[in-house]
Design an enzyme around this catalytic site. Structure first.
Site, PDB file in Angstrom:
ATOM      1  N   GLU A 111      26.124 -10.800  18.358  1.00 54.08           N
ATOM      2  CA  GLU A 111      26.128 -11.263  19.744  1.00 54.08           C
ATOM      3  C   GLU A 111      24.677 -11.232  20.180  1.00 54.08           C
ATOM      4  OE1 GLU A 111      25.780 -11.757  23.138  1.00 54.08           O
ATOM      5  OE2 GLU A 111      26.681  -9.851  23.699  1.00 54.08           O
TER       6      GLU A 111
ATOM      7  N   TRP B 183      20.336  -1.827  25.458  1.00 54.42           N
ATOM      8  CA  TRP B 183      20.130  -1.001  26.645  1.00 54.42           C
ATOM      9  C   TRP B 183      20.515  -1.689  27.954  1.00 54.42           C
ATOM     10  CZ3 TRP B 183      17.077  -4.380  29.030  1.00 54.42           C
ATOM     11  CH2 TRP B 183      16.280  -5.199  28.244  1.00 54.42           C
TER      12      TRP B 183
ATOM     13  N   CYS C 100      22.574 -11.159  28.734  1.00 52.51           N
ATOM     14  CA  CYS C 100      22.514 -12.266  27.772  1.00 52.51           C
ATOM     15  C   CYS C 100      23.183 -13.523  28.327  1.00 52.51           C
ATOM     16  CB  CYS C 100      23.124 -11.852  26.440  1.00 52.51           C
ATOM     17  SG  CYS C 100      24.761 -11.146  26.599  1.00 52.51           S
TER      18      CYS C 100
HETATM   19  P1  NAD Z   1      14.208  -6.056  20.539  1.00 50.44           P
HETATM   20  O1  NAD Z   1      14.392  -7.295  19.758  1.00 50.44           O
HETATM   21  O2  NAD Z   1      13.088  -5.140  20.176  1.00 50.44           O
HETATM   22  O3  NAD Z   1      15.539  -5.154  20.512  1.00 50.44           O
HETATM   23  C1  NAD Z   1      16.776  -5.649  20.888  1.00 50.44           C
HETATM   24  C2  NAD Z   1      17.813  -4.581  20.507  1.00 50.44           C
HETATM   25  O4  NAD Z   1      17.880  -4.475  19.098  1.00 50.44           O
HETATM   26  C3  NAD Z   1      17.463  -3.178  20.997  1.00 50.44           C
HETATM   27  O5  NAD Z   1      18.651  -2.535  21.399  1.00 50.44           O
HETATM   28  C4  NAD Z   1      16.865  -2.488  19.783  1.00 50.44           C
HETATM   29  O6  NAD Z   1      17.107  -1.094  19.778  1.00 50.44           O
HETATM   30  C5  NAD Z   1      17.622  -3.137  18.657  1.00 50.44           C
HETATM   31  N1  NAD Z   1      16.865  -3.242  17.416  1.00 50.44           N
HETATM   32  C6  NAD Z   1      15.586  -3.649  17.252  1.00 50.44           C
HETATM   33  N2  NAD Z   1      15.245  -3.666  15.951  1.00 50.44           N
HETATM   34  C7  NAD Z   1      16.337  -3.228  15.263  1.00 50.44           C
HETATM   35  C8  NAD Z   1      16.621  -3.029  13.890  1.00 50.44           C
HETATM   36  N3  NAD Z   1      15.718  -3.297  12.923  1.00 50.44           N
HETATM   37  N4  NAD Z   1      17.851  -2.571  13.555  1.00 50.44           N
HETATM   38  C9  NAD Z   1      18.794  -2.314  14.502  1.00 50.44           C
HETATM   39  N5  NAD Z   1      18.582  -2.499  15.809  1.00 50.44           N
HETATM   40  C10 NAD Z   1      17.370  -2.964  16.197  1.00 50.44           C
HETATM   41  O7  NAD Z   1      14.059  -6.518  22.034  1.00 50.44           O
HETATM   42  P2  NAD Z   1      14.005  -5.700  23.385  1.00 50.44           P
HETATM   43  O8  NAD Z   1      12.590  -5.754  23.921  1.00 50.44           O
HETATM   44  O9  NAD Z   1      14.693  -4.405  23.320  1.00 50.44           O
HETATM   45  O10 NAD Z   1      14.891  -6.672  24.249  1.00 50.44           O
HETATM   46  C11 NAD Z   1      14.427  -7.958  24.525  1.00 50.44           C
HETATM   47  C12 NAD Z   1      15.210  -9.033  23.846  1.00 50.44           C
HETATM   48  O11 NAD Z   1      16.381  -8.543  23.220  1.00 50.44           O
HETATM   49  C13 NAD Z   1      15.674 -10.010  24.890  1.00 50.44           C
HETATM   50  O12 NAD Z   1      14.782 -11.069  24.972  1.00 50.44           O
HETATM   51  C14 NAD Z   1      17.015 -10.425  24.429  1.00 50.44           C
HETATM   52  O13 NAD Z   1      16.916 -11.605  23.665  1.00 50.44           O
HETATM   53  C15 NAD Z   1      17.486  -9.385  23.494  1.00 50.44           C
HETATM   54  N6  NAD Z   1      18.587  -8.584  24.024  1.00 50.44           N
HETATM   55  C16 NAD Z   1      19.810  -9.152  24.050  1.00 50.44           C
HETATM   56  C17 NAD Z   1      20.874  -8.438  24.542  1.00 50.44           C
HETATM   57  C18 NAD Z   1      22.240  -9.039  24.595  1.00 50.44           C
HETATM   58  O14 NAD Z   1      23.026  -8.616  25.403  1.00 50.44           O
HETATM   59  N7  NAD Z   1      22.542 -10.005  23.731  1.00 50.44           N
HETATM   60  C19 NAD Z   1      20.691  -7.150  25.003  1.00 50.44           C
HETATM   61  C20 NAD Z   1      19.415  -6.576  24.952  1.00 50.44           C
HETATM   62  C21 NAD Z   1      18.359  -7.318  24.445  1.00 50.44           C
END
Ligand code: NAD
Length: 479
Positions: free
Chosen positions: A250, A151, A284
């Site tokens: 990523e 997101w 990120c």
């Molecule tokens: P999260 O770990 O709950 O989710 C991260 C992403 O993964 C979200 O888009 C979510 O929809 C997706 N996701 C979660 N569980 C999944 C599954 N089982 N299968 C497929 N997709 C799944 O964390 P969050 O609260 O949404 O975001 C916080 C953390 O996520 C941050 O600390 C950061 O490390 C990471 N993040 C990284 C990026 C990036 O650009 N690399 C982007 C967004 C979030």
């Protein structure tokens, strides 16, 4: 503005979930529900997978020049619709409208660039060992792709996967973020309106774990690509590994920023403060662990704290806002806990540190200094508007700190020495290093990390290879 409800894109058509289920979408600047997104169930996912197989059979057979033409038309449509898509993005994600617009225009650039690359996916001929033998190496599309995008950059994270997969000749089903569904849907709409065949692209939303388990296991899907947290990435890698399917990951980062005494400190402060608070730090590659050489420490810290205090925080839809809210309510308590932990271990809170009010998910631009390296915030990705500024004595200790965490995505350095620049390029463990400017992101650059930040590359010519397999055909012409 009127915010659109978002449907699923399956087999070239926009449709509600078969069972009619939806999820709410919230504007992070107000905390108010502004719309709904369809929540796919198993029946929808099965339809999407079968459509992706049919779409693949059509798309992969199209000549690269024709595929490129469809993609270029999509890029034009994205540019024409950029103002509207940007407004939609700001309403669901929170970032200032200028950042949203920039993201959308960058997406059009990425589509154009990959469209051109589609025409240049050359193979090679290997010199034969015998008379009449021809050895051909070709790059074939790997097959239908399942992609999972987050997101923080709803359009940019998606376009990197979609444009590269389409350029390679793959079809792709994306599970885009439920928090910010409408702007990615607009990106996909541009491809549909540009003439992408039914099934070449699909878009679903729902419960992330249900969708990833279903699609990764589905026999039609041949490649997985995920952007998100390291924890989720590891889980998906296991699911993919069990089915012998390649995955590009990523993941998170904890970018070190090395600022040497011989750098232009004022310039570095200005560039880095702008970069840190972009998208409220939910990036990120956000610069996060600032390590400043002793003589420049006070000056850099003062300048950075002033820049943080001067930032205009507010609704991204309002002209002049420099930093919007956090995209999700759940991040604020996480950030507060990390900051409290840093202070309880002896770190100094220089500005910020807490959520602003209780309407919307706003968080103060925050600067911590002199934080011990065992503090959680120096080991877990904060993913928010928080900078940690510590000092270093010499080159070796700066490198030790830069490489200390398990992450290895991006790194930044500022120095006036060509010699130091050359050493940094070799010594910093990361996928991307930018020196004396903030230079990541164009589609022609490879983008990816090492260590816990994942593996595989998005962007650049390497970005297409992620969606291809290598095939050898060795033959002797009949006599
Ligand atoms: P999260 O770990 O709950 O989710 C991260 C992403 O993964 C979200 O888009 C979510 O929809 C997706 N996701 C979660 N569980 C999944 C599954 N089982 N299968 C497929 N997709 C799944 O964390 P969050 O609260 O949404 O975001 C916080 C953390 O996520 C941050 O600390 C950061 O490390 C990471 N993040 C990284 C990026 C990036 O650009 N690399 C982007 C967004 C979030």
């Amino acid at each position: 503005m009127i915010y659109p409800d978002t449907l699923l894109l399956i087999d070239g058509k926009w449709s509600a979930a078969a069972d009619g289920q939806t999820l709410n979408v919230v504007n992070p600047a107000t905390g108010v529900v502004i719309g709904r997104v369809s929540r796919a169930g198993t029946a929808d996912l099965e339809r999407a997978a079968l459509a992706a197989k049919r779409g693949y059979d059509v798309w992969r057979r199209m000549p690269a020049w024709d595929r490129a033409r469809v993609m270029a038309r999509a890029a034009t449509l994205v540019r024409e619709r950029a103002d509207r898509i940007a407004r939609v993005m700001t309403h669901e994600q929170g970032k200032p409208i200028s950042e949203s617009k920039n993201e959308v225009l960058r997406a059009a650039e990425a589509i154009d660039w990959f469209a051109e690359e589609a025409k240049r996916s050359y193979g090679q001929m290997i010199p034969p060992r015998g008379d009449g033998v021809a050895n051909l190496v070709t790059h074939e599309p790997i097959g239908p792709v399942a992609a999972f995008t987050p997101w923080n950059f709803p359009v940019n994270q998606l376009v990197k996967k979609v444009a590269a997969a389409l350029a390679a000749g793959c079809s792709i089903i994306a599970k885009a973020p439920e928090e910010t569904p409408a702007s990615p849907a607009e990106l996909m709409r541009a491809f549909v309106d540009a003439g992408a065949p039914a099934g070449a692209i699909g878009l679903v939303f729902g419960v992330p774990a249900e969708i990833s388990e279903y699609l990764i296991a589905h026999p039609v899907i041949r490649k997985i690509s995920f952007t998100g947290s390291t924890v989720v990435g590891r889980h998906l890698a296991v699911l993919a590994g069990q089915r012998t399917k390649p995955i590009t990951l990523e993941l998170g980062g904890h970018a070190p920023v090395l600022i040497f005494d011989d750098a232009d400190i004022e310039r570095a402060t200005k560039i880095l403060a702008a970069s840190k608070f972009r998208n409220a730090g939910q990036v990120c590659i956000s610069p996060t662990r600032f390590i400043v050489q002793e003589k420049s420490f006070d000056r850099f810290l003062r300048g950075f704290v002033n820049a943080a205090k001067d930032l205009k925080v507010g609704d991204g839809a309002v002209e002049g806002t420099e930093m919007g809210p956090l995209a999700n309510e759940r991040r604020a308590p996480v950030l507060e806990a990390l900051i409290q932990d840093a202070v309880s271990r002896g770190g100094t809170l220089r500005t910020g540190g807490k959520r602003i009010g209780n309407k919307g998910f706003f968080f103060e631009p925050t600067v911590l200094s002199e934080v011990p390296t065992d503090a959680r915030i120096l080991n877990e990705e904060p993913f928010g508007p928080v900078a940690i500024i510590n000092r270093f004595a010499d080159y070796d200790s700066a490198i030790t700190e830069a490489n200390r965490t398990p992450y290895g995505l991006s790194a930044y350095a500022f120095t006036g020495s060509a010699g130091t620049m050359a050493r940094l390029g070799k010594d910093v463990e990361c996928g991307m290093l930018t020196i004396n400017h903030v230079g990541f992101g164009p589609p022609e650059f490879p983008f990816g990390g090492v260590k816990d930040s994942g593996y595989g590359t998005e962007g650049g010519s390497e970005g297409i290879s992620a969606y291809q397999t290598t095939k050898l055909v060795t033959q002797i012409a009949p006599a």
